[in-house]
Design a protein around this motif. Structure first.
Motif, mmCIF file in Angstrom:
data_model
loop_
_atom_site.group_PDB
_atom_site.id
_atom_site.type_symbol
_atom_site.label_atom_id
_atom_site.label_comp_id
_atom_site.label_asym_id
_atom_site.label_seq_id
_atom_site.Cartn_x
_atom_site.Cartn_y
_atom_site.Cartn_z
ATOM 1 N N TYR A 181 0.828 -1.196 0.000
ATOM 2 C CA TYR A 181 0.000 0.000 0.000
ATOM 3 C C TYR A 181 0.871 1.259 0.000
ATOM 4 O O TYR A 181 1.053 1.894 1.041
ATOM 5 N N PRO A 182 1.404 1.639 -1.156
ATOM 6 C CA PRO A 182 2.289 2.813 -1.226
ATOM 7 C C PRO A 182 1.522 4.115 -1.379
ATOM 8 O O PRO A 182 1.881 4.970 -2.192
ATOM 9 N N TRP A 183 0.443 4.291 -0.602
ATOM 10 C CA TRP A 183 -0.355 5.515 -0.678
ATOM 11 C C TRP A 183 -0.798 5.899 0.726
ATOM 12 O O TRP A 183 -0.854 5.064 1.636
ATOM 13 N N PRO A 184 -1.151 7.150 0.942
ATOM 14 C CA PRO A 184 -1.470 7.615 2.294
ATOM 15 C C PRO A 184 -2.915 7.381 2.717
ATOM 16 O O PRO A 184 -3.263 7.625 3.868
ATOM 17 N N PHE A 185 -3.798 6.938 1.817
ATOM 18 C CA PHE A 185 -5.208 6.797 2.143
ATOM 19 C C PHE A 185 -5.552 5.347 2.478
ATOM 20 O O PHE A 185 -4.782 4.425 2.182
ATOM 21 N N SER A 186 -6.718 5.166 3.113
ATOM 22 C CA SER A 186 -7.201 3.829 3.435
ATOM 23 C C SER A 186 -7.728 3.158 2.169
ATOM 24 O O SER A 186 -8.562 3.724 1.453
ATOM 25 N N PHE A 187 -7.264 1.960 1.888
ATOM 26 C CA PHE A 187 -7.570 1.304 0.621
ATOM 27 C C PHE A 187 -9.055 1.014 0.454
ATOM 28 O O PHE A 187 -9.651 1.358 -0.575
ATOM 29 N N VAL A 188 -9.693 0.384 1.438
ATOM 30 C CA VAL A 188 -11.054 -0.132 1.262
ATOM 31 C C VAL A 188 -12.064 0.961 0.908
ATOM 32 O O VAL A 188 -12.765 0.853 -0.103
ATOM 33 N N PRO A 189 -12.195 2.029 1.714
ATOM 34 C CA PRO A 189 -13.233 3.024 1.372
ATOM 35 C C PRO A 189 -12.963 3.757 0.072
ATOM 36 O O PRO A 189 -13.899 4.057 -0.681
ATOM 37 N N VAL A 190 -11.699 4.035 -0.232
ATOM 38 C CA VAL A 190 -11.383 4.761 -1.463
ATOM 39 C C VAL A 190 -11.600 3.862 -2.682
ATOM 40 O O VAL A 190 -12.177 4.278 -3.691
ATOM 41 N N HIS A 191 -11.160 2.625 -2.592
ATOM 42 C CA HIS A 191 -11.363 1.679 -3.693
ATOM 43 C C HIS A 191 -12.855 1.477 -3.957
ATOM 44 O O HIS A 191 -13.293 1.419 -5.113
ATOM 45 N N TYR A 192 -13.638 1.407 -2.896
ATOM 46 C CA TYR A 192 -15.082 1.225 -3.026
ATOM 47 C C TYR A 192 -15.739 2.446 -3.671
ATOM 48 O O TYR A 192 -16.578 2.320 -4.573
ATOM 49 N N ALA A 193 -15.345 3.642 -3.232
ATOM 50 C CA ALA A 193 -15.932 4.866 -3.779
ATOM 51 C C ALA A 193 -15.586 5.042 -5.258
ATOM 52 O O ALA A 193 -16.457 5.396 -6.077
ATOM 53 N N VAL A 194 -14.331 4.791 -5.615
ATOM 54 C CA VAL A 194 -13.926 4.963 -7.009
ATOM 55 C C VAL A 194 -14.574 3.903 -7.896
ATOM 56 O O VAL A 194 -14.796 4.132 -9.088
ATOM 57 N N ALA A 195 -14.901 2.736 -7.328
ATOM 58 C CA ALA A 195 -15.604 1.703 -8.103
ATOM 59 C C ALA A 195 -16.954 2.227 -8.589
ATOM 60 O O ALA A 195 -17.356 1.992 -9.740
ATOM 61 N N TRP A 196 -17.665 2.954 -7.737
ATOM 62 C CA TRP A 196 -18.936 3.548 -8.149
ATOM 63 C C TRP A 196 -18.713 4.626 -9.207
ATOM 64 O O TRP A 196 -19.506 4.755 -10.149
ATOM 65 N N LEU A 197 -17.640 5.400 -9.041
ATOM 66 C CA LEU A 197 -17.314 6.415 -10.033
ATOM 67 C C LEU A 197 -17.015 5.768 -11.387
ATOM 68 O O LEU A 197 -17.475 6.243 -12.439
ATOM 69 N N ALA A 198 -16.266 4.675 -11.365
ATOM 70 C CA ALA A 198 -15.952 3.970 -12.608
ATOM 71 C C ALA A 198 -17.204 3.393 -13.241
ATOM 72 O O ALA A 198 -17.395 3.471 -14.462
ATOM 73 N N ALA A 199 -18.096 2.818 -12.416
ATOM 74 C CA ALA A 199 -19.329 2.235 -12.944
ATOM 75 C C ALA A 199 -20.200 3.308 -13.593
ATOM 76 O O ALA A 199 -20.753 3.109 -14.689
ATOM 77 N N GLY A 200 -20.323 4.456 -12.936
ATOM 78 C CA GLY A 200 -21.099 5.544 -13.524
ATOM 79 C C GLY A 200 -20.482 6.046 -14.811
ATOM 80 O O GLY A 200 -21.209 6.357 -15.773
ATOM 81 N N SER A 201 -19.158 6.116 -14.858
ATOM 82 C CA SER A 201 -18.481 6.578 -16.070
ATOM 83 C C SER A 201 -18.680 5.609 -17.225
ATOM 84 O O SER A 201 -18.833 6.024 -18.376
ATOM 85 N N VAL A 202 -18.680 4.321 -16.919
ATOM 86 C CA VAL A 202 -18.908 3.314 -17.960
ATOM 87 C C VAL A 202 -20.304 3.471 -18.548
ATOM 88 O O VAL A 202 -20.493 3.445 -19.774
ATOM 89 N N LEU A 203 -21.300 3.636 -17.682
ATOM 90 C CA LEU A 203 -22.671 3.804 -18.167
ATOM 91 C C LEU A 203 -22.813 5.055 -19.025
ATOM 92 O O LEU A 203 -23.476 5.042 -20.075
ATOM 93 N N LEU A 204 -22.198 6.144 -18.588
ATOM 94 C CA LEU A 204 -22.254 7.384 -19.361
ATOM 95 C C LEU A 204 -21.552 7.215 -20.705
ATOM 96 O O LEU A 204 -22.050 7.656 -21.746
ATOM 97 N N HIS A 205 -20.410 6.537 -20.690
ATOM 98 C CA HIS A 205 -19.659 6.310 -21.920
ATOM 99 C C HIS A 205 -20.462 5.458 -22.898
ATOM 100 O O HIS A 205 -20.494 5.734 -24.110
ATOM 101 N N LEU A 206 -21.119 4.415 -22.383
ATOM 102 C CA LEU A 206 -21.941 3.559 -23.242
ATOM 103 C C LEU A 206 -23.097 4.340 -23.850
ATOM 104 O O LEU A 206 -23.453 4.143 -25.013
ATOM 105 N N ALA A 207 -23.683 5.223 -23.060
ATOM 106 C CA ALA A 207 -24.792 6.025 -23.574
ATOM 107 C C ALA A 207 -24.333 6.958 -24.688
ATOM 108 O O ALA A 207 -25.010 7.109 -25.717
ATOM 109 N N VAL A 208 -23.164 7.595 -24.496
ATOM 110 C CA VAL A 208 -22.664 8.538 -25.496
ATOM 111 C C VAL A 208 -22.220 7.806 -26.760
ATOM 112 O O VAL A 208 -22.454 8.275 -27.890
#
Length: 378
Positions: free
Chosen positions: A132-159
Motif C-alpha cells: 500500500y504505497p499511498w497515504p489513504f485507506s484502501f477499502v473506502p477509497v477503492h469502493y468509492a472509485v468503483a462507483w465512479l468507474a461504474a457511472g463513467s462506464v454507463l455514461l460512456h456507453l450512452a454517449v
C-alpha cells in the motif's frame, strides 16, 4: 509545425472503432463481474446495520467464490484495459481538443473513466500483494472509485451507443468501410489479447481455485504455504499479541449469565469439527478442517436470546479488524466455531492460538484470531 505536433499521425491500422468495440466487450464483462462481486465483498465485510443480522451464512463457499471471481476478473482486466487504451489513444491527440459542448462532455467523461479504471485495476492489483504505497485507506477509497468507474462506464456507453451498435457485429453495415485486409491483423491482435488475459488469469487463480495451484506463477500466495498447510496474512508478531500461555488465557463471554472460561474448560466443552474455507480479500482461499466449540453453544451457556448476535474481540492491541461482529444468522449457525484445532493440530500462534473464530461464508479478515472476549449483542 505546431499543427503537426498537436495532431500526430498514427500509422497503425487497428486504432479503429471496430477493434475498440471488440476489446471493449471483453473488458466490459470483466468490469461487470468485478464490480458485482466487489459489492458483495464490501457488504459482507462492512455490512450496514439494518442488514447485518440477516446476512446469510450459507453457502459455506459463497465468499470464496465471489471474492475469487472478483480478484480473477480484476487480474484479467489488466491486459484488456491496456489493449483497450492502446486502440483508442490516438483520439487523445485529436485537434481541436473541444469542438462542441457535447464533445467537451464526452471527453471529460472519458478522462474520468480512464482515470477511475486505471486506479481501480492498479490499486486492486497492489492490494493482492498487500503493498500500500499511498497515504489513504484502501477499502473506502477503492469502493468509492468503483462507483465512479461504474457511472463513467454507463455514461460512456450512452454517449457511444451509436458507434458501438454500428461496430458490434462482424458484418454490420457500419463496418463496410473498413479495409478488408485488416481482418487477419485484427484477429491476431484479439487472439493475443485473449491469450494474455487467459495467461495472467490461469497463473494467478490457483491461489483460490486449488486444482490449478500448480500454476500459481504470478500469484502472491500459494494455498499450501503456511503453518498447518494454510497461508497467514497477519502473524502474531505483526499483531503484537505476544506470548499467550494456556494457564493464563481466559475467555470472557458476556450475556445475561456472563462467564469466564479457561482453555481447559473450553477443551472440555463439546467439540465439533467442520470443513470450512478461509477466504481473504486479497484473493487466496483454501478449505481446512477446524475443530472447537460452537459459538451457539457459548451463547446458550450465558443465556443469550435466540435473536442475539455476537461481537468477537481479539487480544491483539491494534489493528483495524481486532473486533468483528456477527448477526444472528452467523452466530446460530452450527458451523460457526471458536476453533481450537486446525487440520488435526493445535492452532499455531500465527493462526490464532489459543482460540480463533471461523464461520462459513465470511471474509477472512473477519475470522478473528486470538479471541479473548465474546460479547452478546441484541
Amino acid at each position: 509545425m505546431r499543427s503537426r505536433l498537436l495532431s500526430p499521425r498514427f500509422n497503425g491500422r487497428l486504432h479503429d472503432a471496430r477493434t475498440a468495440t471488440s476489446i471493449g466487450r471483453w473488458l466490459g464483462i470483466a468490469f461487470m463481474v468485478c464490480f458485482a462481486t466487489g459489492l458483495i465483498s464490501h457488504v459482507l465485510q462492512h455490512p450496514p446495520a439494518w442488514l447485518s443480522p440477516d446476512l446469510p451464512s450459507r453457502p459455506v463457499w459463497g465468499y470464496r467464490l465471489t471474492q475469487g471471481l472478483h480478484v480473477a476478473s480484476g487480474v484479467a482486466a489488466v491486459p484488456l484495459l491496456l489493449a483497450k487504451l492502446w486502440t483508442v489513444y490516438p483520439r487523445l491527440f485529436s485537434w481541436p481538443a473541444v469542438r462542441s459542448v457535447r464533445h467537451a462532455l464526452e471527453r471529460s467523461s472519458v478522462a474520468v473513466l480512464v482515470a477511475a479504471a486505471v486506479f481501480e485495476v492498479a490499486t486492486g492489483l497492489l492490494n493482492t500483494a498487500q503493498w500500500y504505497p499511498w497515504p489513504f485507506s484502501f477499502v473506502p477509497v477503492h469502493y468509492a472509485v468503483a462507483w465512479l468507474a461504474a457511472g463513467s462506464v454507463l455514461l460512456h456507453l450512452a454517449v457511444k451507443a451509436p458507434e458501438i451498435r454500428a461496430h458490434w457485429g462482424r458484418r454490420s453495415p457500419g463496418t463496410l468501410a473498413l479495409p478488408e485486409e485488416d481482418g487477419p491483423d485484427r484477429r491476431s491482435l484479439l487472439a493475443a489479447v485473449a491469450a494474455a488475459a487467459g495467461a495472467v488469469t490461469v497463473t494467478t487463480v490457483g491461489q483460490s481455485l486449488t486444482p490449478l495451484k500448480g500454476f500459481t506463477l504470478l500469484a502472491p500466495r500459494h494455498p499450501d504455504h503456511g503453518p498447518s498447510g494454510l497461508p497467514v496474512n497477519r502473524t502474531a508478531a505483526a499483531a503484537g499479541v505476544g506470548l499467550i500461555t494456556a494457564d493464563r488465557f481466559r475467555l470472557t463471554v458476556t450475556g445475561p449469565r456472563p462467564c469466564t472460561l479457561t482453555l481447559d474448560k473450553l477443551r472440555n466443552l463439546p467439540q465439533y469439527e467442520a470443513r470450512l474455507p478461509i477466504a481473504c480479500v486479497e484473493g487466496w482461499s483454501k478449505s481446512a478442517r477446524w475443530a472447537g466449540v460452537r459459538v451457539a453453544d457459548l451463547l446458550g451457556l450465558v443465556g443469550a436470546p435466540p435473536h442475539a448476535g455476537v461481537r468477537a474481540v481479539s487480544l491483539e492491541t491494534h489493528g483495524g479488524y481486532r473486533v468483528s461482529e456477527m448477526g444472528r444468522e452467523y452466530a446460530r449457525d452450527p458451523l460457526t466455531l471458536l476453533a481450537l484445532r486446525l487440520n488435526g493440530e493445535e492452532l499455531t500462534p500465527d493462526h490464532g492460538y489459543p482460540v480463533r473464530l471461523i464461520a462459513p461464508n465470511r471474509p477472512g479478515v473477519l475470522q478473528t484470531k486470538w479471541v479473548g472476549r465474546l460479547e452478546v449483542t441484541v
